[in-house]
Design an enzyme around this catalytic site. Structure first.
Site, PDB file in Angstrom:
ATOM      1  N   ARG A  86      59.301  33.563  46.758  1.00  0.00           N
ATOM      2  CA  ARG A  86      57.894  33.800  47.055  1.00  0.00           C
ATOM      3  C   ARG A  86      57.768  34.421  48.445  1.00  0.00           C
ATOM      4  NH1 ARG A  86      56.994  33.954  42.574  1.00  0.00           N
ATOM      5  NH2 ARG A  86      55.551  32.791  41.284  1.00  0.00           N
ATOM      6  N   HIS A 108      58.378  42.604  42.809  1.00  0.00           N
ATOM      7  CA  HIS A 108      58.317  41.374  42.000  1.00  0.00           C
ATOM      8  C   HIS A 108      58.790  41.621  40.553  1.00  0.00           C
ATOM      9  CE1 HIS A 108      56.277  37.242  42.243  1.00  0.00           C
ATOM     10  NE2 HIS A 108      57.153  37.221  41.262  1.00  0.00           N
ATOM     11  N   GLU A 134      51.674  41.068  48.574  1.00  0.00           N
ATOM     12  CA  GLU A 134      51.986  42.034  47.515  1.00  0.00           C
ATOM     13  C   GLU A 134      50.833  42.214  46.518  1.00  0.00           C
ATOM     14  OE1 GLU A 134      55.416  40.141  45.689  1.00  0.00           O
ATOM     15  OE2 GLU A 134      54.168  38.684  44.634  1.00  0.00           O
TER      16      GLU A 134
HETATM   17  P1  NAD Z   1      62.761  24.891  40.373  1.00  0.00           P
HETATM   18  O1  NAD Z   1      61.541  24.038  40.450  1.00  0.00           O
HETATM   19  O2  NAD Z   1      63.686  24.732  39.218  1.00  0.00           O
HETATM   20  O3  NAD Z   1      63.625  24.689  41.716  1.00  0.00           O
HETATM   21  C1  NAD Z   1      63.069  24.674  42.996  1.00  0.00           C
HETATM   22  C2  NAD Z   1      63.950  23.794  43.878  1.00  0.00           C
HETATM   23  O4  NAD Z   1      63.467  23.895  45.220  1.00  0.00           O
HETATM   24  C3  NAD Z   1      63.928  22.312  43.514  1.00  0.00           C
HETATM   25  O5  NAD Z   1      65.262  21.838  43.360  1.00  0.00           O
HETATM   26  C4  NAD Z   1      63.223  21.633  44.718  1.00  0.00           C
HETATM   27  O6  NAD Z   1      63.734  20.339  45.004  1.00  0.00           O
HETATM   28  C5  NAD Z   1      63.541  22.603  45.820  1.00  0.00           C
HETATM   29  N1  NAD Z   1      62.634  22.582  46.976  1.00  0.00           N
HETATM   30  C6  NAD Z   1      61.285  22.563  46.969  1.00  0.00           C
HETATM   31  N2  NAD Z   1      60.813  22.648  48.231  1.00  0.00           N
HETATM   32  C7  NAD Z   1      61.892  22.738  49.046  1.00  0.00           C
HETATM   33  C8  NAD Z   1      62.066  22.854  50.457  1.00  0.00           C
HETATM   34  N3  NAD Z   1      61.011  22.917  51.272  1.00  0.00           N
HETATM   35  N4  NAD Z   1      63.321  22.915  50.941  1.00  0.00           N
HETATM   36  C9  NAD Z   1      64.397  22.864  50.114  1.00  0.00           C
HETATM   37  N5  NAD Z   1      64.306  22.752  48.770  1.00  0.00           N
HETATM   38  C10 NAD Z   1      63.071  22.684  48.250  1.00  0.00           C
HETATM   39  O7  NAD Z   1      62.224  26.389  40.513  1.00  0.00           O
HETATM   40  P2  NAD Z   1      62.897  27.722  39.937  1.00  0.00           P
HETATM   41  O8  NAD Z   1      62.440  27.931  38.531  1.00  0.00           O
HETATM   42  O9  NAD Z   1      64.352  27.702  40.235  1.00  0.00           O
HETATM   43  O10 NAD Z   1      62.156  28.840  40.831  1.00  0.00           O
HETATM   44  C11 NAD Z   1      62.541  29.091  42.172  1.00  0.00           C
HETATM   45  C12 NAD Z   1      61.642  30.155  42.798  1.00  0.00           C
HETATM   46  O11 NAD Z   1      61.740  31.390  42.092  1.00  0.00           O
HETATM   47  C13 NAD Z   1      60.155  29.804  42.828  1.00  0.00           C
HETATM   48  O12 NAD Z   1      59.637  30.187  44.092  1.00  0.00           O
HETATM   49  C14 NAD Z   1      59.552  30.729  41.793  1.00  0.00           C
HETATM   50  O13 NAD Z   1      58.201  30.991  42.098  1.00  0.00           O
HETATM   51  C15 NAD Z   1      60.433  31.949  41.966  1.00  0.00           C
HETATM   52  N6  NAD Z   1      60.398  32.912  40.841  1.00  0.00           N
HETATM   53  C16 NAD Z   1      60.437  34.263  41.138  1.00  0.00           C
HETATM   54  C17 NAD Z   1      60.432  35.206  40.105  1.00  0.00           C
HETATM   55  C18 NAD Z   1      60.508  36.711  40.367  1.00  0.00           C
HETATM   56  O14 NAD Z   1      60.335  37.506  39.441  1.00  0.00           O
HETATM   57  N7  NAD Z   1      60.785  37.148  41.566  1.00  0.00           N
HETATM   58  C19 NAD Z   1      60.346  34.762  38.784  1.00  0.00           C
HETATM   59  C20 NAD Z   1      60.331  33.375  38.527  1.00  0.00           C
HETATM   60  C21 NAD Z   1      60.357  32.457  39.556  1.00  0.00           C
END
Ligand code: NAD
Length: 335
Positions: free
Chosen positions: A237, A298, A266
């Protein structure tokens, strides 16, 4: 069953068509427009579910009309739901389902590929080729991934998959998460703070959600802990990174390069054809023009598999809720 689907994009058409083929019993009326004051009149009595993926706010009147026409399920073709009025859905008694996991492989593959592209200096090699400079030089002598440490911040679905790709390629992988996972320990070693991870890593890939706590996690102070050859990868993000501090760190050669798939501001540009001359956001312009930034709008998630899962899991969640089944993806609004 009769459903109405808004915001249908051209790239989703194949996935929508394949769902319709699997479920001919569902009548699906498809609109490419956003759900607005103007288009809400498309919702008529007889629809039981609405399927959306909308960035712009849905007007309150549209939610109320859903109730009036008899819609019982609101299904989002996305993982995120901060753009929807869940409180109002709850008050109206409309159930909500979404797609929390659609393909962690899509995002991790993109993060890995782009990090490797910069790690092997392909951008610099291409620049040289464009000027007819085919010489071997120190500036394009790369370090193999086996000699590098990769730091993964956030070891959830996507972070773990990214860690695995780097581990399988021979990198030393370390991780930081507020809730470390036992499974992840098979392919990474946890460190106890973000600072510790930053001090050791040659590549850092971000995979945490945007929260108040990690707003501008990568700021001027944290870049001061970084190694000079750091490649920062943000496919999570935009708000995790203070973009001005990132660009300054690149310009001051405090770090080496960055992969940016998500930029904090964005919103106006994503999935639009934009006239570059009309962009007034100076920070974004600096990011776009920077030699050592690989920017993408994105798109890390954007694969056939991910699109099919987003469309199929959302519509199917609505279908199954209406049939009285337990749906794992449903957010229970009354709990
Ligand atoms: P997820 O919920 O499976 O994993 C997130 C992890 O982050 C969890 O293990 C949680 O404990 C940890 N976490 C939360 N806050 C934290 C902090 N402050 N410090 C350290 N660890 C922390 O999520 P995911 O499905 O793996 O998604 C991860 C990221 O990818 C999200 O930001 C999501 O929005 C993003 N994403 C981006 C795209 C893209 O197209 N660019 C697409 C999908 C998801």
């Amino acid at each position: 069953m009769k459903f109405i689907l808004f915001n249908a994009r051209e790239d989703e058409k194949a996935a929508i068509a394949s769902y319709q083929k699997e479920h001919p019993e569902i009548t699906l009326d498809i609109y490419s427009e956003d759900l607005t004051e103007e288009t809400m009149a498309y919702m008529k009595k007889g629809y039981e579910a609405i399927i959306v993926t909308q960035v712009v706010e849905i007007p309150e009147a549209a939610y109320r009309l859903m109730k009036e026409v008899g819609i019982k399920v609101f299904a989002a073709r996305s993982a995120g739901f901060d753009m929807y009025n869940l409180q109002l859905l709850k008050e109206l008694g409309i159930r909500f389902t979404r797609v929390p996991v659609y393909s962690p492989f899509a995002i991790s593959e993109f993060a890995f590929t782009n990090a490797m592209y910069l790690s092997r200096d392909v951008d610099l090699i291409q620049n040289n080729v464009e000027t007819g400079d085919f010489r071997l030089k120190e500036s394009i002598t790369s370090t193999e991934i086996r000699k590098k440490t990769v730091g993964i911040i956030g070891t959830g679905n996507i972070g773990r998959q990214t860690a695995q790709l780097f581990k399988n390629s021979g990198a030393n992988v370390i991780g930081y998460d507020i809730y470390p996972s036992k499974v992840a320990e098979d392919f990474l070693t946890y460190v106890s703070s973000v600072e510790e991870l930053v001090e050791q890593s040659d590549i850092i890939s971000l995979h945490v959600p945007a929260t108040k706590e990690n707003y501008h996690l990568f700021n001027k102070e944290l870049f001061e802990h970084a190694k000079k050859n750091l490649i920062l990868v943000n496919t999570a993000r935009g708000s995790l990174v203070d973009t001005t501090a990132l660009l300054d760190a690149l310009d001051n050669q405090q770090i080496r390069a960055a992969v940016i798939d998500t930029y904090e501001f964005e919103g106006p540009y994503i999935n639009k054809k934009v006239d570059l001359e009309e962009i007034t956001d100076e920070v974004f312009l600096r990011l776009l023009k920077h030699d050592r930034v690989l920017y993408s709008p994105h798109v890390a998630f954007h694969t056939h598999t991910a699109l099919e899962n987003l469309v199929h899991i959302a519509i199917d969640g609505a279908r199954r809720i209406l049939l009285g089944e337990e749906v794992e993806e449903e957010l229970k609004l009354d709990e």
